[in-house]
Enzyme design. Structure first.
Site, mmCIF file in Angstrom:
data_model
loop_
_atom_site.group_PDB
_atom_site.id
_atom_site.type_symbol
_atom_site.label_atom_id
_atom_site.label_comp_id
_atom_site.label_asym_id
_atom_site.label_seq_id
_atom_site.Cartn_x
_atom_site.Cartn_y
_atom_site.Cartn_z
ATOM 1 N N GLY A 104 0.871 -1.175 0.000
ATOM 2 C CA GLY A 104 0.000 0.000 0.000
ATOM 3 C C GLY A 104 0.907 1.223 0.000
ATOM 4 N N GLN A 124 -5.317 -8.910 -2.668
ATOM 5 C CA GLN A 124 -5.405 -7.915 -1.587
ATOM 6 C C GLN A 124 -6.858 -7.595 -1.224
ATOM 7 O OE1 GLN A 124 -3.376 -7.730 -4.230
ATOM 8 N NE2 GLN A 124 -1.508 -6.586 -3.801
ATOM 9 N N ASP A 179 -1.440 4.880 -6.365
ATOM 10 C CA ASP A 179 -0.008 4.733 -6.079
ATOM 11 C C ASP A 179 0.789 5.924 -6.604
ATOM 12 O OD1 ASP A 179 -1.127 1.810 -6.106
ATOM 13 O OD2 ASP A 179 0.713 1.832 -4.924
ATOM 14 N N ASN A 225 -2.759 2.786 -10.167
ATOM 15 C CA ASN A 225 -3.240 2.028 -9.001
ATOM 16 C C ASN A 225 -3.175 0.548 -9.375
ATOM 17 O OD1 ASN A 225 -4.391 1.997 -6.299
ATOM 18 N ND2 ASN A 225 -6.270 1.281 -7.227
ATOM 19 N N LYS A 226 -3.550 -0.289 -8.450
ATOM 20 C CA LYS A 226 -3.454 -1.744 -8.621
ATOM 21 C C LYS A 226 -4.028 -2.207 -9.951
ATOM 22 C CE LYS A 226 -1.900 -4.163 -6.583
ATOM 23 N NZ LYS A 226 -0.520 -4.570 -6.931
HETATM 24 O O1 MRU Z 1 0.793 -3.924 -4.610
HETATM 25 P P1 MRU Z 1 0.113 -3.201 -3.475
HETATM 26 O O2 MRU Z 1 -0.718 -4.093 -2.623
HETATM 27 O O3 MRU Z 1 1.090 -2.376 -2.688
HETATM 28 O O4 MRU Z 1 -0.881 -2.188 -4.214
HETATM 29 C C1 MRU Z 1 -1.629 -1.314 -3.416
HETATM 30 C C2 MRU Z 1 -2.561 -0.455 -4.195
HETATM 31 O O5 MRU Z 1 -2.586 -0.468 -5.399
HETATM 32 C C3 MRU Z 1 -3.388 0.507 -3.415
HETATM 33 O O6 MRU Z 1 -4.616 0.731 -4.055
HETATM 34 C C4 MRU Z 1 -2.643 1.848 -3.302
HETATM 35 O O7 MRU Z 1 -1.334 1.647 -2.884
HETATM 36 C C5 MRU Z 1 -3.315 2.790 -2.367
HETATM 37 S S1 MRU Z 1 -3.170 2.247 -0.672
HETATM 38 C C6 MRU Z 1 -3.914 3.452 0.281
#
Ligand code: MRU
Length: 357
Positions: free
Chosen positions: A56, A207, A248, A258-259
């Site tokens: 995150g 996630q 992100d 974002n993810k």
């Molecule tokens: O690969 P991750 O689990 O770190 O990806 C996280 C995300 O894409 C979240 O949506 C993003 O970091 C925002 S967290 C408040």
């Protein structure tokens, strides 16, 4: 700062003073087990970030900040002279900042602590440097909790009635507070709004299923998990009032990384007339990049796709395409919720107006 929020252990916590350690909740074990690991040196923090034990965007920024405190502790343990200690901390800063490439919060936080190294005098007293790095890391952590609170408040006032669809995990596990997108959802719920949360499972590392559903169950907020491929169908039913996701990295024009799967969700939301909101703190904005084209997209190991959770799911010989993030163009985003306010009609001028860029 409270360590627990509604029975949800903190994603990370500094224990002790400058000779202390960083405790990280190992998110790879959730929802089966909630176990912490102790990080007493930078390589352990870097490994935890790379393996998504801590993940995150805001949370990895906080981990990077505390990693800098550990870098100074390493230098002190090795009794390095002041100049060598500074060189060591700077080297470690590079390792921390590049542990994952897409979320800008990581570099933002490491750079913020690096500035303390620069302003600590020449050569800085190692004890004083360690003290000031720990104070700044604690500030980064505490500020993030407050940013989440403000985002939650702005976002809860914005989202329409109806069920909510979210992607990945953006809650307490991903931040220093109640979360960004999930913080909006939790705040609305705590204000008395009632709805169902639909959580995309979020392939390949789940996630949404493992973490978001776990957080919402702890908070007794109703949650339904769906496979990512069911999201467009759900939006078509008209049952969902809005989508809320995190970020992100957001560029100067509002394009949002974002993810992986977020972009497809935004396309489907637009096709079915469902508002699509992004919630993120100012630390997730990278105003040095004009558009999302320039955002580096992390590509992760093929095994995450070919053998999810360690179970083979594709024949030997098959290859995998495994980008961890995608970029949603600004025109698909109804509004971006930040701690400083809401960006509507997302574009360079409106982003600059709220972010002061
Ligand atoms: O690969 P991750 O689990 O770190 O990806 C996280 C995300 O894409 C979240 O949506 C993003 O970091 C925002 S967290 C408040």
């Amino acid at each position: 700062m409270s360590e627990f929020s509604a029975n949800i252990p903190a994603a990370l916590q500094w224990r002790g003073e400058t000779d202390g350690y960083l405790e990280i909740l190992d998110q790879t074990l959730l929802p089966v087990r909630a176990e912490q690991i102790c990080c007493r040196d930078v390589p352990t923090v870097v490994e935890a970030i790379k393996l998504l034990r801590v993940r995150g965007a805001p949370a990895i920024g906080i981990a990077g900040a505390y990693g800098m405190v550990l870098a100074a502790a390493e230098a002190r343990r090795q009794h390095l002279p002041a100049a060598a200690a500074v060189a060591h901390v700077k080297d470690r800063a590079g390792e921390l900042a590049t542990a994952r490439p897409t979320a800008v919060n990581l570099r933002w936080a490491v750079d913020r602590l690096l500035q303390m190294v620069g302003s600590a005098g020449s050569p800085p007293d190692p004890d004083q440097l360690a003290e000031s790095l720990l104070a700044e890391a604690r500030l980064v952590h505490a500020e993030d909790r407050d940013l989440c609170t403000a985002i939650g408040r702005h976002g809860a006032a914005l989202i329409p009635a109806g069920d909510i669809l979210t992607h990945c995990n953006t809650g307490s596990l991903a931040t220093g507070g109640d979360g960004t997108a999930l913080g909006v959802i939790v705040t609305a719920w705590n204000q008395g709004r009632r709805f169902q949360v639909f959580a995309d499972e979020t392939r390949p590392l789940l996630q949404g299923a493992r973490l978001t559903a776990w957080e919402l169950v702890q908070r007794q907020i109703p949650v339904t998990v769906l496979v990512d491929g069911a999201a467009a169908h759900l939006l078509k039913t008209g049952r969902v009032g809005c989508c809320v996701v995190g970020a992100d990295r957001i560029t100067a024009n509002g394009d949002t990384a974002n993810k992986i799967g977020t972009y497809g969700l935004a396309v489907a939301a637009r096709a079915h007339g469902v508002p699509f909101f992004v919630a993120a703190p100012s630390s997730s904005f990278d105003l040095t990049l004009a558009t999302g084209e320039a955002i580096p997209i992390e590509e992760r190991a093929a095994t995450e796709v070919l053998a999810p959770l360690g179970v083979p799911a594709a024949p030997a010989g098959a290859e995998a395409f495994n980008p961890a993030f995608d970029v949603t163009p600004a025109e698909l985003i109804t509004a971006i919720v930040t701690e400083r306010g809401i960006i509507r009609d997302v574009g360079p001028a409106t982003v600059a107006a709220v972010l002061g860029g």
